[in-house]
Design an enzyme around this catalytic site. Structure first.
Site, PDB file in Angstrom:
ATOM      1  N   GLY A   1       0.186  -1.325  -0.057  1.00 20.01           N
ATOM      2  CA  GLY A   1      -0.266  -0.388   0.147  1.00 20.01           C
ATOM      3  C   GLY A   1       0.693   1.336   0.321  1.00 20.01           C
ATOM      4  N   HIS A   2       0.366   2.276   0.270  1.00 23.99           N
ATOM      5  CA  HIS A   2       1.113   3.806   0.105  1.00 23.99           C
ATOM      6  C   HIS A   2       1.852   4.240   1.019  1.00 23.99           C
ATOM      7  CE1 HIS A   2      -3.218   6.011   1.215  1.00 23.99           C
ATOM      8  NE2 HIS A   2      -2.672   4.671   2.151  1.00 23.99           N
ATOM      9  N   ASN A   3       2.484   4.512   0.659  1.00 21.97           N
ATOM     10  CA  ASN A   3       4.188   5.170   1.826  1.00 21.97           C
ATOM     11  C   ASN A   3       4.580   4.568   2.653  1.00 21.97           C
ATOM     12  OD1 ASN A   3       1.159   8.085   2.274  1.00 21.97           O
ATOM     13  ND2 ASN A   3       3.160   7.942   1.886  1.00 21.97           N
TER      14      ASN A   3
END
Length: 352
Positions: A251-253
């Protein structure tokens, strides 16, 4: 137009000794054309013993040479490459025997960039870059020397690829993705798609634009069908030497530390931080906004819901049992809360 021919590798043991930096015992002129298991090896094959449980197969092995620990060298009558880590030496040898294309087609008319590829005039391709059929390289992209872009790949706007990167067929890199040197991205992988970010206003989900990118270090391998989402503000970061199996979701980050291994079908929710030299087993789920320190192993099918701040091996879930026994245990498990309350009441009534 014909495609590039596969060049079949062949080495003498003397050449392999030099390339793998291990000594030879026996005839170093022995020629090796392929690797094989102990059970299936024949003349011209190089095999190896890494697991003692297969030692009994040495007696019947027909390989022309073996990769062995020095302590076992006296037990065989064929030439050997002597290694204190036979499995690692085998891994390095496997790279030498992987089929590689030659410099041109059978008629010598193979061009580095296929005629059907679409390459922006503002993209930059280094020396010896190959681009396959129907590939697209968008504006501002930079492709390092010796890289290979497979058929149907899309390299988005302003992407940066290091030297000797391999994108297999149908890889998609969204805009602004950065890959270090010697990365390998397998077919169907998508890197840089939007992270899953929404804000609920009471009636509907409002999309949060994902303004970060994805930064991947050197020597990273990403398996087929895996997805690595771009960051919301900061980049999603995959550090040097990380190995990601097939159908993994990151997922993001997220930040994945150097030399960590993530096995197939695992999923990391947004803003997860994983340390260096970790092993995440197959089918593991990791909830977001938590950290895992260096040198942690998580067993397959586990669910990680809290930060892990001590190295070690962690597991969750129920081990496989015969179905009727599992059902009985599940019923018992559902009663534990009530049993716990009864025990607490009994303890309160015990004399001091």
């Amino acid at each position: 137009m014909t495609g590039p021919r596969a060049v079949k590798p062949s080495f003498t043991l003397k050449e392999l000794s030099r390339l793998l930096d291990v000594p030879v015992q026996g005839d170093d002129t022995t020629r090796i054309d392929a690797l094989a298991t102990l059970k299936r090896a024949g003349p011209g094959n190089l095999s190896f013993l890494a697991n003692p449980r297969y030692a009994r197969q040495l007696a019947d092995c027909q390989a022309s040479a073996l990769i062995l620990h020095p302590d076992l060298a006296s037990t065989v009558n064929v030439p050997c490459l002597l290694s204190s880590s036979p499995y690692v030496t085998y891994a390095r040898a496997s790279q030498l025997f992987a089929a590689v294309p030659d410099s041109g087609g059978e008629r010598g008319d193979e061009t580095p960039v296929h005629a059907s590829a679409v390459i922006s005039g503002s993209a930059t391709l280094g020396n010896n870059v190959r681009v396959g059929p129907q590939a697209v390289i968008e504006s501002g992209a930079i492709i390092g020397e010796g890289s290979r872009i497979g058929a149907g790949c899309v390299v988005g706007r302003d992407c940066r690829l290091g030297d000797n990167v391999t994108l297999y067929a149908n890889v998609t890199l969204y805009h602004g993705v950065s890959l270090g040197d010697r990365c390998i991205i397998h077919s169907g992988a998508v890197i840089g798609a939007d992270g899953f970010g929404f804000a609920f206003d009471g009636q509907r989900s409002v999309k949060i634009a994902q303004l970060g990118a994805v930064t991947i270090g050197d020597d990273v391998e990403v398996g087929a069908g895996s997805c690595i989402d771009r960051g919301a503000l900061d980049d999603t970061v995959i550090e040097d030497g990380v190995k990601i199996d097939n159908q993994v979701q990151i997922g993001h980050n997220c930040v994945v530390g150097a030399h960590t291994v993530i096995c197939g079908c695992s999923a990391l929710a947004g803003s997860t931080r994983i340390g260096r030299y970790c092993v995440i087993g197959g089918g593991v789920g990791i909830t977001g906004h938590l950290s895992i320190c260096d040198k942690v192993s998580v067993s397959a099918m586990s669910m990680v819901t809290r930060t892990i701040d001590q190295p070690g091996v962690y597991s969750s879930g129920t081990l496989l049992q015969e179905s009727s026994l599992w059902k009985r245990n599940a019923v018992t498990l559902s009663k534990l809360s009530g049993l716990s309350k009864r025990v607490q009441k009994l303890e309160q009534n015990l004399p001091e």
